[in-house]
Every structure is written in C-alpha cells, then in structure tokens.
Design an enzyme around this catalytic site. Structure first.
Site, PDB file in Angstrom:
ATOM      1  CG  ASP A 489      -2.215  -0.611   1.033  1.00  0.00           C
ATOM      2  OD1 ASP A 489      -2.620  -0.737  -0.134  1.00  0.00           O
ATOM      3  OD2 ASP A 489      -2.857  -0.991   2.022  1.00  0.00           O
TER       4      ASP A 489
HETATM    5  C1  GLC Z   1      -2.051   0.013   4.767  1.00  0.00           C
HETATM    6  C2  GLC Z   1      -1.417  -0.889   5.755  1.00  0.00           C
HETATM    7  C3  GLC Z   1      -0.133  -0.406   6.260  1.00  0.00           C
HETATM    8  C4  GLC Z   1       0.289   0.842   5.621  1.00  0.00           C
HETATM    9  C5  GLC Z   1      -0.862   1.826   5.744  1.00  0.00           C
HETATM   10  C6  GLC Z   1      -0.621   3.070   5.013  1.00  0.00           C
HETATM   11  O1  GLC Z   1      -3.314  -0.439   4.389  1.00  0.00           O
HETATM   12  O2  GLC Z   1      -2.150  -1.109   6.896  1.00  0.00           O
HETATM   13  O3  GLC Z   1       0.809  -1.371   6.321  1.00  0.00           O
HETATM   14  O4  GLC Z   1       1.415   1.314   6.239  1.00  0.00           O
HETATM   15  O5  GLC Z   1      -2.079   1.305   5.292  1.00  0.00           O
HETATM   16  O6  GLC Z   1      -1.442   4.087   5.487  1.00  0.00           O
HETATM   17  C1  GLC Z   2      -1.639  -3.998   5.397  1.00  0.00           C
HETATM   18  C2  GLC Z   2      -2.854  -3.938   4.540  1.00  0.00           C
HETATM   19  C3  GLC Z   2      -2.670  -4.761   3.295  1.00  0.00           C
HETATM   20  C4  GLC Z   2      -1.402  -4.407   2.597  1.00  0.00           C
HETATM   21  C5  GLC Z   2      -0.230  -4.430   3.535  1.00  0.00           C
HETATM   22  C6  GLC Z   2       1.049  -3.951   2.905  1.00  0.00           C
HETATM   23  O1  GLC Z   2      -1.460  -5.245   5.936  1.00  0.00           O
HETATM   24  O2  GLC Z   2      -3.975  -4.365   5.238  1.00  0.00           O
HETATM   25  O3  GLC Z   2      -3.757  -4.614   2.433  1.00  0.00           O
HETATM   26  O4  GLC Z   2      -1.215  -5.307   1.564  1.00  0.00           O
HETATM   27  O5  GLC Z   2      -0.493  -3.632   4.649  1.00  0.00           O
HETATM   28  O6  GLC Z   2       1.039  -2.589   2.651  1.00  0.00           O
END
Ligand code: GLC
Ligand code: GLC
Length: 819
Positions: A489
């Site tokens: 993300d």
């Molecule tokens: C994502 C994940 C996380 C990331 C965040 C960004 O969905 O939870 O790992 O750092 O949101 O805001």
């Molecule tokens: C968090 C989010 C997931 C994402 C991950 C890596 O675990 O829930 O959707 O893939 O962060 O950013």
C-alpha cells in the site's frame, strides 16, 4: 523473559503476571457480537460493526494504557481492589489469565478473598457473559461489597469521541432492579438498546459516571467503592455507565457465583415501547432468563468449547510425532493458535484490534481474499458467502473498491479503487475455495457488479473481468500498471504528495500511466494458471488457451524486464526508472517480487529462482525475519510515496512485514530447501519468541503485522498483532507447503518439504467429507521427495490423495526419500 506459558491440552495461553509489555488480548465472539478482552479485563464490545454499534467505550492511545473494560471493584473490610489488576493496579497475592478459544478466565486473590471471572460470548446470542465467583479462603467471615463497572459508548464510536456538543446531552438510561438499560437515541432513530445485568439482587446502582467516580477521579480511584455505597444515580446526558452494588456475605470456604450479562437487544420498529417512555424489554427478558444461572452459563460455555473443538479438528498436528524438541512450538501454532487467528481475521478483517480502532477500515478486497486462504478449510460455507459479498463490490471493468463496509456490504467511496492488484486476489480466493470444496457451482452464482443487481453476472464472469483487467492495463514494459498501489500500500508511484495530511493512497497528483509493478505481474503468473485450469474444467477450453497465452506473455515480460541479474526487480516508477534494482541508491532489493515470482515458478528451471532467494537471504534476512527492502530509504522520495515516509526499519520501509515472509517460505519449498523454508517460518513465528517477550512485546500466541527491522532502533519489537494477512499466509506455508498437505482441484496433494533432521510428523486433515490421518516418515533424512504412499494399507500411485467423501477416517502413510 516469559510472561506465561502455553497450556497445550487446554488450548490456552496462561498469562502469569498482569503487567505484560503490552495488553495481551483475546477475541470473544464468533457470529455477530464481538469483544476485545485483555489480560486485565480491558477492552470493549460491539455488535456487527465496531464503528456503528459499539456497546462500551474504549479510549485508544490513552494513559494509562488499556483503560476501559469490564471492571469489578471489591471492598473487603475497607480494602478496595480490582481483581483483574487494572484499573487500580492492585497488589495481588495470586494472578492468572487464561486466554482460550473464544473465552478468557481471570483468577486472582488478595487477603484470602479469591476471585474468578470467566468471560465469553455465547453462540446464538448477542451478549458478553461474565461469570464471577468469589471465594472466602480466609478463616473468618467476610462481608464484601462488589461494584461492577462498565462505561457505555453512545453507539457510533467515531461520533462518540468527537461530537461532544451533542453527546453530552443525549445519554439516557432506564433501571429496573438489577438491570441497567442503556437507551441513548432509542427514542428517535434506534430500535436497539443495551442491558447490563446481574442475576442477583443489587443493593444499589450507578449510571452516571461522574457520580460514581467523583470529581477528577480516574478508574483507579473511584469514590463509590471506597465509600462502600452506591448512589443510585440516574444518568442524564454526560457519560452513562452501568454499575451494580452487590453485598456478598461469605463464610470461611464459602463461594458465591454471579452471572453478569451485557446484551444487545433489538425490537421491531412498531414494538419499541412497553408504555410511553418505557422500552419494550421482551428481548432483554428472554436473553437474561436464558443465562440466569451459573449452570446455564456453564452450559453455554460447554457449547462454545464444542464449537471450537470441532473447528480446530479440521487440521491438527500431533506434537508427539515430532522428534525435535522445539517443534512443539510449530505444532501449537499450526494446530491451534494460527488457525484461531485466521478465524479472528475472518470475523474482524482489519477493523478492531488494539492497533485498529474499529472506526477506519472496512473489509479490504485484497485482505479478505487472502484471509480466506486461512479459514476456507474451517468454515467453507461462510467462505462461499464471503466471496460473493466481495465480488459484488467489483466494478464492471474488473477493478474493485479497495474496501467495503460490513454492515451495508457496499464499496467504500472514500477509499475508492485503483489498487491494481485487487482483482487478482479474487481469483486467488475463489481458486482456494474450489480446491478445498470441489464446489464449482459457485462460478454460476449471479453476482452484482458495483452492488448493482442490474449489472449482475456470474461469478465466473467476475473472474474473467479480473483476469482481463490485468491484461488490459499494462505499461511500457508490458508489465501491469500499478495504479494507486499494489499489495504494498505504501508504494505510491503516482502520488507525488508534498502536502501534509494528504492520503498517500487516495491522492494521485500525477497520472503517469507509466508506473508498473513486477509484483502484480508475478501474482498474475501465480494465480493465472488456476484461472486457466478452472476454465478447462468447466468446458471453457478457448478461454483456457487464451489465458495460457496471456500468462506466457506476462512471464516473458518478467523475464525481460523484471530480472536484475541476481534478483527480481520490484517495480518501475512514473519515469520508467527501476525500483528494486542494483542501480538504485536505496531500495535495491525488495522481498515481495522475489517471493512471488518464485512461487509462480519463474526461474525455477534456470537457476534464477535459487539466485533470487539466495539474494533475499544475503541482503534481507535478519535474526527476526526477512525485512521488506534494503537499503532502507533514508530520505523522502516524492516519486515513491509512503514507503519512504517511515523511519528506516519500520513498516514497509525495511520493517519485517511478516505478511510477505511466508511467500519466501513457500518459494523455498518450491526449490526443495526444507531447512531454509522452516527457518524463515520459525523466525516470525511468535511461539519461538516467547522467551523474548520483553523485546517482542506482543502476544506470543499470535502473529503481528510487523516486527521492527534491523535498521530500527527497536529491532525485534513487534507491532499490530492479530489482524494481519500474516495469519493466513503462514498457515498456508506451514500446512500446505512445509508439512505439504495441500488441496488441489483433484484431491489432497501430499508434498512435504521439511528440514532433513525432522524425522517425520503426523497430521490430520478434514477434506471434502473425510478425515485424512497422515503420517510422514522421514527416517531417510530427506528435505523433499516421496518414496511411497499407502492409503488404508494399499500402495498408492502418485501423490494426490483421492476424494473419498464418505465421512470416514483414512490412514495415509508417506515415506519420504528418493523415489
Ligand atoms: C495500509 C497498511 C499499512 C500501511 C498503511 C498506510 O493499508 O495497513 O501497512 O502502512 O495502510 O497508510
Ligand atoms: C496492510 C494492509 C494490506 C497491505 C499491507 C502492505 O497489511 O492491510 O492490504 O497489503 O499492509 O502494505
């Protein structure tokens, strides 16, 4: 140092001192009503939706930590104390908390007064039950004043902590004997209320927080228990609470038990009132009568125990079959706690934990599909309906709302779409469901697009649109466009955010149409063959041929532009520059594309897969797991977004982001390297770090999303336990790839890949209507490979066990070694 131990027979984690380095919690509830329950009775509960229907108040990021819960204040001859330790941090002569499957038990003792609390959410009802027993262990009579305490949330948890100009005036309660009703907003727009009750006469009550606590007092020094007498306060606005005052006389050795129930009750719109202003208590009466005695509570707990026993019977690991002493840790995780955590992620997605406030996130499209991999064997029918809910939020072009709301099941506009990996996870989830169940009929279900019935088409068409979305959204190198982000993300390649507070994920200041993801390409190469296979098995041969052609094209693109000499590239940025390549200053190598490309079989035949995983080991491995990237980004990169916003070693910027470690574990098994696969498994497995709880800080019985990486000052410290895709993927890695019991379209594939000094193992696996009792013998000291298999005493050709579907137990013996 340890703060407790695993009681494997009871399937409980026993916490032996209350001051754990962080609240160590459990989840109560398996259907609609859920509670977060810490080892000091902290936490809160909600019905269906942690944001919209929250019963009790909880203050995140409060000092002291974990204030707010279900508390019992005991006054024993002027000595006032809280037996769950918090909130008074009372000195206890004894303390123990047992977190079990859907229940928790706290017991303690002070000055000869023993306390025991058994807390759970029963099956079939929307309530929390706390069975409290007081025992006089002293030699003389005791006269105890017990005060219960909960604080009501005014239902909408977000509003509850922001809209004070309104909320300080709307709180309303009703009291009838030992039953305290919280009915804020019931007069107008709600048809539900809460009831907090005890099955014994109360000497008094309080429902106004200020009256109960006294001016400027905290939960640790409430006035009422010290005064020894309730005030019978009736809340009017401000902060409604529920407190009973119960007088308990105990002869030496005498015990008394009380059943406290906190319930959620609903009435039909036209039956809300008993008489003007008085709520209709029919549902509350029914609920409370049901749990009116200790025996009734025990019976409900026994039913809950049976429910979990059945669920966790679907996959078990026989610890006594393991030769290496430490493997007990694997057995208790894989057989019990890992699957338990998978059920919690099924129930919660990413909504409510001690790190997720229950306000922000709905159900993730990508997260829910991956979570499914960990629970489909436990609750296949519920996995089926989850798939249909998720698919209904897909857009007609195959892209998807990134999240949807569990109450409405509609896509969440605020987060929107454009995470270009999302569509592919649907294929991954559906393939896992079909392999588990053999139920192809799900493909014929009519499912809306964008929740619009008029746009409905079969689930198969949803899969096709998913597949085609990737095919039709490629960039200059023929690799998939990343969109807002892929699985990571924080890799926000089209964001270019310089404005504080702007969301990295929903802001796109620059639509490049250039930034590409090698990870999405690898996911495509991994799930694509399952799509083709599904087509072939459902008489769609032309589509299968088309799919295989596209997979080949994608694989060629990865080979051409996704290989950097010693490892796989991660992505191309909006200028077409490599991310995760040797020429980069920071972020030269990333874990995700390497794990996934090898999982997809890329480079397995020509030595590149070995090279890639060796590079991962050399550059990314650490004592506590594999970090996400190296070198960590030291500066903020406008063109990379959030990944470079975290201090080095945390989260996606070179933290050990546990979710992707099992991808490497699985990849290692594809190369037959059982020792290394197990090593990567064990490093992030919480049970292996139980002795190290001071550093790790979080529960030793559940996975955490992240462990701080080697660049961080707090290397080894975990954050964000419970709600993480790590649960599902580690379960897949250990059960399907290391122990190697893997559902495939035709049956149950047996393909272990273990360390050579592991002499064998026994597991049971429920699969399509039968139980497979599988014993693997590795006296040959192999890491992979099967010499022979017998099924019910008869030699079996190949390593796919047939589908018996006969409700019986089948004995499978697997001899590892060269064929
Ligand atoms: C994502 C994940 C996380 C990331 C965040 C960004 O969905 O939870 O790992 O750092 O949101 O805001
Ligand atoms: C968090 C989010 C997931 C994402 C991950 C890596 O675990 O829930 O959707 O893939 O962060 O950013």
């Amino acid at each position: 140092m340890q703060y407790g131990f695993f009681d494997d027979d009871a399937k409980e984690y026993v916490i032996t001192r209350p001051d754990t380095p962080y609240p160590w919690i459990n989840y109560l509830g398996c259907e609609e009503f859920f509670s977060l329950f810490s080892n000091t009775s902290g936490g809160y509960c909600f019905c269906r939706d942690a944001r919209m229907l929250r019963l009790t108040r909880y203050r995140y990021n409060n000092v002291p930590a974990d204030s707010g819960g279900r508390y019992f204040y005991l006054r024993d001859n002027n000595d006032v104390w809280t037996p769950s330790w918090m909130p008074m941090k009372s000195k206890l002569d004894r303390y123990e908390c047992r977190h079990g499957m859907g229940y928790s038990k706290i017991s303690s003792c002070r000055n000869g007064l023993a306390f025991k609390q058994v807390s759970f959410v029963p099956l079939g009802d929307n309530c929390e039950i706390h069975k409290v027993t007081l025992t006089n262990e002293s030699g003389s009579e005791k006269n105890i004043d017990m005060f219960s305490f909960i604080e009501f949330c005014l239902w909408n948890a977000n509003d509850d902590m922001t809209n004070f100009q309104r909320n300080f005036s709307i709180g309303e309660v009703e009291i009838e004997g030992s039953r305290i009703y919280h009915k804020t907003e019931y007069r107008e727009r709600r048809n539900h209320y809460a009831v907090w009750s005890v099955n014994a006469p109360a000497a008094g009550f309080d429902t106004d927080r200020q009256t109960f606590l006294g001016l400027y007092n905290g939960f640790d020094s409430p006035q009422t228990p010290f005064s020894g007498k309730a005030n019978n306060s009736v809340a009017s606005g401000w902060a409604p609470i529920g407190s009973h005052h119960i007088k308990v006389k105990l002869a030496p050795n005498e015990s008394k038990t009380f059943v406290f129930t906190l319930g959620f009750c609903e009435n039909p719109q036209d039956q809300k009132w008993e008489k003007p202003g008085i709520i209709n208590k029919t549902p509350a009466n029914k609920l409370l009568e049901k749990y009116n005695t200790a025996e009734a509570a025990d019976k409900a707990l026994a039913e809950l125990n049976a429910y979990w026993k059945n669920l966790l019977g679907k996959f078990t690991v026989d610890a006594s079959s393991l030769s290496r002493p430490d493997d007990i840790k694997m057995a208790r995780m894989a057989g019990v706690w890992n699957q338990y955590q998978c059920m919690v992620t099924f129930n919660m997605s990413r909504s409510a934990s001690y790190f997720e406030s229950g306000i922000g996130r709905g159900m993730g499209f990508r997260d829910s599909n991956q979570d499914l991999l960990g629970f489909v064997h436990l609750v296949p029918e519920r996995a089926r309906s989850r798939i249909l809910d998720i698919a209904a939020t897909q857009f007609p072009d195959g892209s998807a709302y990134h999240q949807y709301q569990p109450l409405t099941k509609r896509g969440n506009n605020e987060i929107g779409s454009g995470f270009n990996d999302d569509p592919l996870w649907l294929i991954c989830g559906v393939a896992a469901y079909i392999k588990e169940t053999g139920d192809y009929s799900i493909l014929d279900e009519k499912v809306p697009f964008d929740n619009d019935e008029k746009l409905a088409d079969t689930l198969f068409i949803h899969l096709k649109r998913s597949f085609d979305f990737t095919v039709t959204h490629k960039g200059p190198h023929g690799l998939p466009l990343i969109g807002r982000a892929d699985w990571n993300d924080c890799l926000n390649l089209n964001c270019f955010s310089a404005t504080p507070g702007e969301s990295f994920q929903t802001t796109a200041n620059f639509e490049s149409g250039v930034a590409e993801s090698v990870l999405i390409a690898a996911i495509f190469a991994f799930v694509g063959p399952d799509y083709a296979e599904i087509c072939r098995r459902t008489n769609r041969a032309d589509e299968a041929v088309y799919a295989e052609k596209e997979i080949k094209t994608m694989t060629d693109a990865i080979n051409l532009h996704g290989w950097d000499g010693d490892w796989f590239v991660r992505a191309y940025d909006a200028y077409g520059k490599k991310i995760g390549g040797k020429e980069c200053d920071d972020g030269k190598i990333f874990i995700e594309s390497n794990g996934f490309a090898v999982m997809a079989g890329i480079g397995v035949d020509d030595g590149r897969a070995v090279k890639a995983l060796d590079s991962v080991k050399e550059h990314l491995d650490s004592k506590y797991g594999i970090v996400l990237l190296q070198p960590a980004y030291k500066n903020y990169h406008l063109e990379l977004g959030e990944v470079s916003s975290y201090p080095p070693g945390y989260k996606e910027n070179a933290g050990i982001f546990c979710h992707n470690n099992p991808w490497v574990t699985i990849a290692e098994t594809m190369l037959g390297r059982g020792k290394r696969a197990f090593e990567t498994y064990a490093k992030i497995c919480p049970a292996y770090r139980e002795d190290d709880s001071d550093l790790r800080r979080l529960e030793p019985y559940v996975y955490a999303q992240m462990v701080a990486g080697k660049d961080a000052p707090r290397f080894g410290e975990a954050k964000n336990s419970w709600l993480t895709g790590t649960a599902a993927w580690t379960f897949v890695s250990i059960s399907q790839y290391i122990l190697g019991v893997r559902p495939v379209f035709d049956g149950l594939l047996i393909d272990p890949c273990i360390p050579s000094d592991m002499k064998g193992f026994t597991v049971t696996r429920h699969f399509r209507g039968s139980d497979y009792h599988i014993t693997a013998d590795n006296s040959a000291g192999a890491e992979k490979g099967i010499k022979s298999i017998t099924v019910d005493g008869k030699a079996h050709q190949g390593n796919v066990l047939p589908v018996f579907n006969d409700g019986k137990i089948h004995k499978i013996t697997v001899i590892m070694g060269a064929h």
